[in-house]
Structures are given as C-alpha cells and as structure tokens.
Design an enzyme around this catalytic site. Structure first.
Site, PDB file in Angstrom:
ATOM      1  CB  THR A  66      -0.910   0.044   1.236  1.00  0.00           C
ATOM      2  OG1 THR A  66      -0.093   0.128   2.412  1.00  0.00           O
ATOM      3  CG2 THR A  66      -1.797  -1.178   1.328  1.00  0.00           C
ATOM      4  CB  VAL A  75       8.520  -0.301   8.284  1.00  0.00           C
ATOM      5  CG1 VAL A  75       8.574   1.230   8.235  1.00  0.00           C
ATOM      6  CG2 VAL A  75       7.956  -0.772   9.615  1.00  0.00           C
ATOM      7  CE  LYS A  76       5.668   0.768  -0.846  1.00  0.00           C
ATOM      8  NZ  LYS A  76       4.348   0.736  -1.502  1.00  0.00           N
ATOM      9  CB  VAL A  77      11.783   3.203   4.541  1.00  0.00           C
ATOM     10  CG1 VAL A  77      12.679   4.407   4.753  1.00  0.00           C
ATOM     11  CG2 VAL A  77      11.311   2.634   5.874  1.00  0.00           C
TER      12      VAL A  77
END
Length: 219
Positions: free
Chosen positions: A27, A86-88
């Site tokens: 997402t 965790v999207k970074v």
C-alpha cells in the site's frame, strides 16, 4: 515468485486471497487516499483489517521524511501486526532508518527505487525488500525490466538476501518479464493478476468442449 497486490481496497484483496495465489499486499498513501482512508487512527485500523485477510507480508508506508519521524512511525506500524513491513522511501534518512529497523528485526521495504545504485544501497542497509518501479520507468521511455536485470545481477554477485519486489507492474507482460528475469516478488493491481488467466484459445476450447457435451447429452 511471490504475488503481492498493490491496493488498499479490501474487496480486491479478499478476491485475490480467495483465488489462492496471493502472498502479500503493498500500500501507499495514494492508495489509502483513493479508498477514502484518512486520519491516523483510520489508517492504522485499515492496516489491521488488511492483515486479517492475508497470510503474508503487508507493506505499510511511513509519511515522515526525516530519520526520527520515520523511526517513530515505523515502530508504531510494526507493532500493529507481525505481518507489517515498514515501507521507507529511498532517501538518505530512509537508508539510515532501514539500517536501524534491520538491526531491530523489523522488516522493511525500500520504495521509490529507480536505479541499480539505489537498490545496492538498500541491500547494504539490510532492507527486506527493494521496490524498483518498472511501470513509471516505462512511462518516461526507459525499460523498467532492464533495471530488474541489473539488480538481479548485482544481488546474485554478492549474495544479498534483499528480495527484489518489482513494483508499478501494469500488465501481464510485466509479470512474465519479471518472472523470466528472476524477480522475487511482483506487486500490481488485481487486473494484472487476473490478466494471466486470459487466452483466446482457452475460451474457444472451453466453449467447444461444452458445446460437444451438450450435443452428446441431447442425443
């Protein structure tokens, strides 16, 4: 090859899950906004709902672009469910945050990657996934699949365990191209996944089988 669906739409996620081929979800803030999800509490609850549907990893993106903010947000997201990744973003503080999370045992997805050099940095920092955006490269007349090839070569050269998550996948040709090259994961819309089902000879063959069966049954 893992299949992730790139959406925040719960109905589409459930449809892909029910198909039996879904390995995870990605997402981003744009996809959340598309579904009308806003406000911190609503966003967090939506991630929880997604985790209840799928068995695999769910990438949840931080909004902050500074190191301290990404750490705070990332730890809160990771605490929601063990499935959360965790999207970074691929920026200087993002790389630092990936290193921090990897040392803490928190899974990460380095997003907005458009070069092999960026992918190399992400792997060096210990990212779980790296997300090269092949469709957006195609949009500016750059071959997105060639980037997947470069990253695959570099990672194989040095035994990096970071998984190549081909993102911004638009259609079945993208999926098949990534599969041939050896991308570990692809993420795309439900339409791209379902397009793999389609072939005119399958449709015509099935119609003929059913017609022959009906004819024989009527005799």
């Amino acid at each position: 090859m893992k299949f992730f669906i790139d959406t925040a739409n719960l109905a589409q996620i459930k449809e892909a899950q029910d198909l039996g081929v879904l390995d995870g979800v990605t997402t981003n803030p744009s996809l959340m906004a598309k579904e009308g999800i806003s406000g911190e509490e609503n966003v967090l609850n939506h991630y929880k709902a997604i985790c209840e549907i799928v068995d695999g990893d769910v990438s949840a993106e931080v909004i902050s672009t500074d190191y301290e903010g990404m750490i705070k947000e990332g730890e809160a997201l990771a605490a929601l469910n063990p499935k959360i990744v965790v999207k970074v973003p691929m920026i200087k503080d993002g790389v630092k945050a990936i290193k921090y999370f990897s040392q803490k045992g928190i899974k990460t997805n380095c997003t907005l990657v458009f070069s092999a050099g960026q992918a190399l940095l992400a792997a060096k920092a210990g990212a779980t996934y790296v997300s090269p955006f092949i469709g957006r490269l195609d949009d500016i007349s750059v071959d997105g699949l060639s980037l997947i090839e470069e990253i695959r070569l570099i990672y194989d050269n040095y035994g990096f365990t970071t998984e190549i998550l081909a993102a911004s996948v638009r259609h079945s040709a993208h999926i098949l191209g990534c599969a041939k090259i050896g991308a570990d994961v692809m993420t795309g819309p439900l339409s791209a996944i379902l397009s793999l089902l389609k072939h005119p000879l399958t449709d015509s063959g099935l119609a003929q089988f059913l017609a022959d069966h009906a004819k024989a049954a009527g005799q």
